[in-house]
Write a protein that holds these residues in place. Structure first.
Motif, PDB file in Angstrom:
ATOM      1  N   VAL A  66       0.874  -1.168   0.000  1.00  0.00           N
ATOM      2  CA  VAL A  66       0.000   0.000   0.000  1.00  0.00           C
ATOM      3  C   VAL A  66       0.910   1.215   0.000  1.00  0.00           C
ATOM      4  N   MET A  67       0.677   2.103  -0.983  1.00  0.00           N
ATOM      5  CA  MET A  67       1.560   3.251  -1.157  1.00  0.00           C
ATOM      6  C   MET A  67       0.758   4.538  -1.275  1.00  0.00           C
ATOM      7  N   ASP A  68       1.418   5.647  -0.974  1.00  0.00           N
ATOM      8  CA  ASP A  68       0.858   6.964  -1.230  1.00  0.00           C
ATOM      9  C   ASP A  68       0.994   7.188  -2.736  1.00  0.00           C
ATOM     10  N   PRO A  69      -0.117   7.345  -3.476  1.00  0.00           N
ATOM     11  CA  PRO A  69      -0.019   7.470  -4.924  1.00  0.00           C
ATOM     12  C   PRO A  69       0.672   8.745  -5.405  1.00  0.00           C
ATOM     13  N   GLU A  70       0.779   9.744  -4.547  1.00  0.00           N
ATOM     14  CA  GLU A  70       1.457  10.983  -4.916  1.00  0.00           C
ATOM     15  C   GLU A  70       2.978  10.838  -4.814  1.00  0.00           C
ATOM     16  N   THR A  71       3.441  10.213  -3.730  1.00  0.00           N
ATOM     17  CA  THR A  71       4.876  10.109  -3.489  1.00  0.00           C
ATOM     18  C   THR A  71       5.455   8.752  -3.876  1.00  0.00           C
ATOM     19  N   MET A  72       4.582   7.769  -4.055  1.00  0.00           N
ATOM     20  CA  MET A  72       4.968   6.382  -4.337  1.00  0.00           C
ATOM     21  C   MET A  72       5.827   5.794  -3.206  1.00  0.00           C
ATOM     22  N   GLU A  73       5.603   6.292  -1.998  1.00  0.00           N
ATOM     23  CA  GLU A  73       6.254   5.768  -0.801  1.00  0.00           C
ATOM     24  C   GLU A  73       5.292   4.813  -0.108  1.00  0.00           C
ATOM     25  N   ALA A  74       5.809   3.752   0.471  1.00  0.00           N
ATOM     26  CA  ALA A  74       4.970   2.795   1.206  1.00  0.00           C
ATOM     27  C   ALA A  74       4.346   3.470   2.419  1.00  0.00           C
ATOM     28  N   THR A  75       3.089   3.150   2.677  1.00  0.00           N
ATOM     29  CA  THR A  75       2.423   3.696   3.853  1.00  0.00           C
ATOM     30  C   THR A  75       2.717   2.802   5.055  1.00  0.00           C
ATOM     31  N   PRO A  76       2.677   3.351   6.265  1.00  0.00           N
ATOM     32  CA  PRO A  76       2.894   2.513   7.443  1.00  0.00           C
ATOM     33  C   PRO A  76       1.731   1.533   7.628  1.00  0.00           C
ATOM     34  N   ALA A  77       2.015   0.366   8.124  1.00  0.00           N
ATOM     35  CA  ALA A  77       0.982  -0.648   8.380  1.00  0.00           C
ATOM     36  C   ALA A  77       0.360  -0.377   9.741  1.00  0.00           C
ATOM     37  N   ASP A  78      -0.325   0.776   9.859  1.00  0.00           N
ATOM     38  CA  ASP A  78      -0.874   1.173  11.145  1.00  0.00           C
ATOM     39  C   ASP A  78      -2.393   1.081  11.218  1.00  0.00           C
ATOM     40  N   GLY A  79      -3.035   0.643  10.127  1.00  0.00           N
ATOM     41  CA  GLY A  79      -4.482   0.512  10.128  1.00  0.00           C
ATOM     42  C   GLY A  79      -5.220   1.837  10.036  1.00  0.00           C
ATOM     43  N   GLU A  80      -4.496   2.929   9.855  1.00  0.00           N
ATOM     44  CA  GLU A  80      -5.115   4.254   9.778  1.00  0.00           C
ATOM     45  C   GLU A  80      -4.730   5.022   8.522  1.00  0.00           C
ATOM     46  N   THR A  81      -3.488   4.898   8.094  1.00  0.00           N
ATOM     47  CA  THR A  81      -3.003   5.650   6.946  1.00  0.00           C
ATOM     48  C   THR A  81      -3.646   5.115   5.671  1.00  0.00           C
ATOM     49  N   ILE A  82      -4.174   6.024   4.861  1.00  0.00           N
ATOM     50  CA  ILE A  82      -4.834   5.635   3.620  1.00  0.00           C
ATOM     51  C   ILE A  82      -3.840   5.692   2.476  1.00  0.00           C
ATOM     52  N   GLY A  83      -3.898   4.709   1.620  1.00  0.00           N
ATOM     53  CA  GLY A  83      -3.037   4.666   0.454  1.00  0.00           C
ATOM     54  C   GLY A  83      -3.713   3.883  -0.651  1.00  0.00           C
ATOM     55  N   GLU A  84      -2.970   3.606  -1.688  1.00  0.00           N
ATOM     56  CA  GLU A  84      -3.485   2.845  -2.819  1.00  0.00           C
ATOM     57  C   GLU A  84      -2.769   1.495  -2.855  1.00  0.00           C
ATOM     58  N   ILE A  85      -3.553   0.444  -3.077  1.00  0.00           N
ATOM     59  CA  ILE A  85      -2.969  -0.894  -3.144  1.00  0.00           C
ATOM     60  C   ILE A  85      -2.249  -1.031  -4.475  1.00  0.00           C
ATOM     61  N   MET A  86      -0.998  -1.447  -4.419  1.00  0.00           N
ATOM     62  CA  MET A  86      -0.164  -1.602  -5.609  1.00  0.00           C
ATOM     63  C   MET A  86       0.234  -3.069  -5.754  1.00  0.00           C
ATOM     64  N   PHE A  87      -0.031  -3.603  -6.931  1.00  0.00           N
ATOM     65  CA  PHE A  87       0.293  -4.991  -7.237  1.00  0.00           C
ATOM     66  C   PHE A  87       1.393  -5.023  -8.298  1.00  0.00           C
ATOM     67  N   ARG A  88       2.267  -6.023  -8.231  1.00  0.00           N
ATOM     68  CA  ARG A  88       3.254  -6.237  -9.289  1.00  0.00           C
ATOM     69  C   ARG A  88       3.389  -7.735  -9.514  1.00  0.00           C
ATOM     70  N   GLY A  89       3.319  -8.120 -10.751  1.00  0.00           N
ATOM     71  CA  GLY A  89       3.475  -9.526 -11.091  1.00  0.00           C
ATOM     72  C   GLY A  89       2.910  -9.818 -12.466  1.00  0.00           C
ATOM     73  N   ASN A  90       3.086 -11.031 -12.925  1.00  0.00           N
ATOM     74  CA  ASN A  90       2.672 -11.367 -14.278  1.00  0.00           C
ATOM     75  C   ASN A  90       1.167 -11.592 -14.420  1.00  0.00           C
ATOM     76  N   ILE A  91       0.403 -11.451 -13.335  1.00  0.00           N
ATOM     77  CA  ILE A  91      -1.044 -11.597 -13.441  1.00  0.00           C
ATOM     78  C   ILE A  91      -1.749 -10.248 -13.481  1.00  0.00           C
ATOM     79  N   VAL A  92      -0.970  -9.164 -13.469  1.00  0.00           N
ATOM     80  CA  VAL A  92      -1.535  -7.824 -13.481  1.00  0.00           C
ATOM     81  C   VAL A  92      -1.580  -7.318 -14.918  1.00  0.00           C
ATOM     82  N   MET A  93      -2.734  -6.758 -15.318  1.00  0.00           N
ATOM     83  CA  MET A  93      -2.870  -6.244 -16.679  1.00  0.00           C
ATOM     84  C   MET A  93      -1.965  -5.037 -16.899  1.00  0.00           C
ATOM     85  N   LYS A  94      -1.394  -4.957 -18.093  1.00  0.00           N
ATOM     86  CA  LYS A  94      -0.560  -3.817 -18.444  1.00  0.00           C
ATOM     87  C   LYS A  94      -1.403  -2.584 -18.730  1.00  0.00           C
ATOM     88  N   GLY A  95      -2.590  -2.767 -19.262  1.00  0.00           N
ATOM     89  CA  GLY A  95      -3.463  -1.652 -19.599  1.00  0.00           C
ATOM     90  C   GLY A  95      -4.897  -2.122 -19.668  1.00  0.00           C
TER      91      GLY A  95
END
Length: 91
Positions: A55-84
């Motif tokens: 889970v990352m901040d989409p503006e800074t692309m920095e990982a968010t803390p795993a604190d259950g409060e900070t909001i971020g965007e879920i980021m996936f990477r792998g060969n099962i993720v669509m390119k577009g």
């Protein structure tokens, strides 16, 4: 109370369905309802085919803390993720 066994997971079409699941621990069975619900709402075991999931901040692309409060965007990477998106090159 009704006897349902609920499996909580998170997934997107772009990641080919469920990507993160809540792996229930037997010791949680003895918790009170509210505590069970809080545990059931958590996720964390990623789909084996994913290279990375965070889970990352989409503006800074920095990982968010795993604190259950900070909001971020879920980021996936792998060969099962669509390119577009189908017929939408810009997306």
């Amino acid at each position: 109370d009704a006897g349902f066994a609920v499996t909580h997971l998170y997934g997107l079409t772009e990641t080919y369905g469920p990507a993160v699941v809540n792996e229930w621990h037997g010791e949680w069975d003895g918790l009170e309802k509210g505590q069970k619900a809080a545990r059931k709402a958590r996720q964390g075991v990623r789909y084996a085919a994913l290279e990375d999931l965070t889970v990352m901040d989409p503006e800074t692309m920095e990982a968010t803390p795993a604190d259950g409060e900070t909001i971020g965007e879920i980021m996936f990477r792998g060969n099962i993720v669509m390119k577009g998106y189908l017929k939408n090159r810009k997306a």
